[in-house]
Design a protein around this motif. Structure first.
Motif, short mmCIF file in Angstrom:
data_model
loop_
_atom_site.label_atom_id
_atom_site.label_comp_id
_atom_site.label_asym_id
_atom_site.label_seq_id
_atom_site.Cartn_x
_atom_site.Cartn_y
_atom_site.Cartn_z
N SER A 41 41.84 48.99 49.21
CA SER A 41 41.09 50.25 49.11
C SER A 41 39.98 50.26 50.15
O SER A 41 40.09 50.90 51.19
N THR A 42 38.86 49.51 49.89
CA THR A 42 37.86 49.37 50.95
C THR A 42 37.81 47.95 51.51
O THR A 42 37.10 47.68 52.48
N TYR A 44 36.58 45.13 50.36
CA TYR A 44 35.32 44.38 50.19
C TYR A 44 35.39 43.42 49.00
O TYR A 44 34.40 43.25 48.28
N SER A 111 34.87 50.23 46.66
CA SER A 111 35.70 51.29 46.08
C SER A 111 35.69 51.25 44.56
O SER A 111 35.37 50.23 43.95
C1 LIG Z 1 26.43 40.36 45.98
C2 LIG Z 1 27.73 40.73 45.35
C3 LIG Z 1 27.75 41.33 44.11
C4 LIG Z 1 28.96 41.66 43.50
N1 LIG Z 1 28.91 42.24 42.27
C5 LIG Z 1 30.07 42.54 41.62
C6 LIG Z 1 30.04 43.10 40.31
O1 LIG Z 1 28.98 43.35 39.73
N2 LIG Z 1 31.22 43.38 39.71
C7 LIG Z 1 32.42 43.15 40.33
O2 LIG Z 1 33.47 43.43 39.74
N3 LIG Z 1 32.48 42.62 41.57
C8 LIG Z 1 31.34 42.30 42.23
N4 LIG Z 1 31.39 41.76 43.51
C9 LIG Z 1 32.71 41.50 44.15
C10 LIG Z 1 33.33 42.63 45.06
O3 LIG Z 1 32.45 43.05 46.06
C11 LIG Z 1 33.79 43.85 44.24
O4 LIG Z 1 34.61 43.46 43.17
C12 LIG Z 1 34.47 44.95 45.07
O5 LIG Z 1 34.47 46.14 44.30
C13 LIG Z 1 35.92 44.68 45.47
O6 LIG Z 1 36.17 45.25 46.74
P1 LIG Z 1 36.84 46.67 46.97
O7 LIG Z 1 36.33 47.64 45.98
O8 LIG Z 1 36.69 46.97 48.40
O9 LIG Z 1 38.38 46.40 46.59
P2 LIG Z 1 39.54 45.99 47.62
O10 LIG Z 1 39.15 44.76 48.34
O11 LIG Z 1 39.97 47.14 48.44
O12 LIG Z 1 40.71 45.72 46.57
C14 LIG Z 1 40.75 44.57 45.77
C15 LIG Z 1 42.23 44.19 45.57
O13 LIG Z 1 42.88 45.17 44.74
C16 LIG Z 1 44.20 45.43 45.24
N5 LIG Z 1 44.21 46.84 45.67
C17 LIG Z 1 43.15 47.51 46.17
N6 LIG Z 1 43.48 48.79 46.38
C18 LIG Z 1 44.77 48.92 46.02
C19 LIG Z 1 45.66 50.03 45.97
N7 LIG Z 1 45.24 51.24 46.34
N8 LIG Z 1 46.92 49.83 45.53
C20 LIG Z 1 47.32 48.62 45.11
N9 LIG Z 1 46.52 47.53 45.12
C21 LIG Z 1 45.25 47.68 45.57
C22 LIG Z 1 44.46 44.46 46.37
O14 LIG Z 1 45.02 43.28 45.84
C23 LIG Z 1 43.05 44.15 46.85
O15 LIG Z 1 42.95 42.86 47.43
C24 LIG Z 1 30.20 41.39 44.15
C25 LIG Z 1 30.19 40.80 45.41
C26 LIG Z 1 28.97 40.45 46.01
C27 LIG Z 1 28.99 39.80 47.36
#
Ligand SMILES: Cc1cc2nc3c(=O)[nH]c(=O)nc-3n(C[C@H](O)[C@H](O)[C@H](O)COP(=O)(O)OP(=O)(O)OC[C@H]3O[C@@H](n4cnc5c(N)ncnc54)[C@H](O)[C@@H]3O)c2cc1C
Length: 429
Positions: A41-42, A44, A111
């Motif tokens: 998605s994003t 991160y 995301s």
């Molecule tokens: C300081 C800090 C604080 C944080 N705090 C939190 C917190 O409070 N809670 C928490 O949960 N996390 C936390 N995180 C971890 C992380 O940053 C988050 O979980 C973040 O939301 C995940 O990245 P993303 O939303 O970009 O998802 P992505 O990286 O885009 O997706 C995550 C995974 O989901 C799957 N995916 C994504 N999109 C799709 C799609 N459209 N279709 C099918 N599969 C898909 C893939 O396997 C992908 O690797 C933290 C990290 C840091 C460094």
């Protein structure tokens, strides 16, 4: 945005990076015969591999360009969002309305869908509980709705009639998700975050007090406990810090606040100055958008989301631990035994029996030896915690979890030709 160089993980060979902008384009790519697709998605997902696939040769499907909020219903309390919609964007759209969204402690640039598919943790509840429906593109290119969708029944419900299919597609690689229905919370009249500190020697007793407050509903199951290193981000030195959030009608928040202040007098918990849970923290619980991303920047030592992968080395270990003083004391010992230097730890209360631990192993992104050392530490943590049955609720790209026989059968039935790359969960087909 996809980046192929998070410092904590060995590089993968990436066949291609595709950036569709609509669900129809996604379906076209899936039907085109390209293999094997890794949707993000994003991207991160810091500490677990960010946007990287598990294996070599995958084509990354970067869905950050699908960024429409397709529907927002304040009366019924739901939003329909695409993968590129960030939690900050939804919070901004809800500003001043009767609803809020359950934000996480990560960057507001992350995301909603990627986090929900990971079953991440928001400040009010697990994101899996926000999720009520998904639009998926299956391996044959068909687009399907699972769970609740607008126009079906009047009330968004997690479980409709019959088998619930939504969570077949969370922590799985059985489809591409092109949209999701997430529930919105009612905006509370008042939100107050009470900070309490306690001494390291009082860890077991303090955790037991917090558990009893949670079990007896003096506080909601949303408390966060920071170890002394993590507490420094809130200006607290040499102590554990607990953030207890009270929200709802003003009179209730006022009354509960007085009850807790009194109850704390007979416990190791000490009411801390308001600066230990300031307005930045309160706004995150209140669902208020902060375009400056201040809460995240405090935790990332000032590094913004779009530079995090290049500038920060981070591995995350996320075990689920019983909510008890005894278990948390054991957890601390395991961490001490495994880690050369104390990592920052945040404990998230999930319910009165369950604590999720976030153990972050940080290191200099430009130091390969430090990265290797962090990976070895993480291996030791996995082993030591598994021996106690304290298993992580999320996995990283170097440590995928094998599929059970039934999961593998379902995977083969949905994707017989391996259109989707094997993921971190149910990895073998
Ligand atoms: C300081 C800090 C604080 C944080 N705090 C939190 C917190 O409070 N809670 C928490 O949960 N996390 C936390 N995180 C971890 C992380 O940053 C988050 O979980 C973040 O939301 C995940 O990245 P993303 O939303 O970009 O998802 P992505 O990286 O885009 O997706 C995550 C995974 O989901 C799957 N995916 C994504 N999109 C799709 C799609 N459209 N279709 C099918 N599969 C898909 C893939 O396997 C992908 O690797 C933290 C990290 C840091 C460094």
């Amino acid at each position: 945005m996809f980046t192929d160089h998070p410092a904590a993980f060995p590089a993968r060979e990436i066949a291609d990076v595709l950036t569709p902008a609509t669900a129809d384009e996604v379906a076209g790519i899936v039907r085109s015969g390209r293999r094997a697709l890794h949707p993000i998605s994003t991207g991160y997902n810091w500490g677990l591999g960010s946007g990287l696939p598990v294996g070599d040769g995958a084509t990354v499907l970067d869905l950050s360009g699908l960024d429409r909020v397709r529907a927002l219903d304040l009366e019924r309390g739901y939003a329909v969002v695409e993968p590129g919609v960030t939690q900050g964007r939804l919070a901004e759209l809800l500003r001043g309305t009767t609803r809020i969204f359950n934000l996480t402690g990560s960057s507001l640039r992350t995301s909603i869908i990627g986090n929900a598919l990971e079953r991440g943790v928001g400040v009010h509840r697990a994101r899996a509980e926000d999720l009520v429906g998904l639009e998926v593109v299956l391996a044959n290119g068909e687009r399907e709705h699972v769970g609740w969708w607008p126009g079906t029944s009047a009330v968004p419900r997690t479980h409709g009639l019959g088998p619930t299919l939504t969570h077949l597609f969370t922590q799985s690689s059985f489809a591409v998700v092109t949209a999701a229905v997430v529930r919105l919370l009612p905006r509370p009249e008042e939100v107050r975050v009470l900070p309490f500190t306690f001494a390291p020697d009082d860890l077991a007793d303090a955790i037991d007090v917090l558990r009893s407050w949670t079990a007896q509903r003096l506080v909601p199951p949303t408390t966060k406990v920071y170890n002394p290193l993590a507490a420094t981000a809130n200006g607290v030195q040499d102590s554990y810090l607990a953030h207890v959030c009270l929200s709802g009608a003003g009179e209730m928040v006022e009354a509960l606040g007085s009850v807790l202040t009194e109850a704390a007098r007979n416990s190791p918990l000490v009411a801390a100055p308001a600066s230990a849970a300031d307005e930045v923290v309160r706004r995150a619980y209140a669902g208020e958008p902060d375009p400056a991303d201040t809460w995240f920047l405090r935790k990332s030592q000032g590094c913004p989301a779009d530079r995090f992968d290049a500038e920060r080395g981070l591995l995350m270990f996320l075990p689920i631990v019983p909510f008890s003083g005894e278990a948390v004391t054991l957890t601390e010992k395991l961490v001490r035994d495994c880690c050369a230097s104390a990592p920052g730890i945040t404990m998230n209360v999930l319910d009165s029996d369950t604590l999720d631990h976030v153990i972050g192993l940080g290191f200099a992104a430009d130091d390969p030896a430090a990265a290797e050392e962090a990976r070895e530490t993480l291996d030791r943590l996995h082993q030591a915690f598994a021996a106690e049955g304290f298993l992580p609720y999320r996995r990283d790209v170097d440590r995928p979890v094998a599929a059970t026989a039934l999961q593998a059968r379902i995977g083969r039935a949905l994707d017989p030709d391996g259109v989707f790359a094997a993921g971190r969960y149910a990895a073998e087909r």
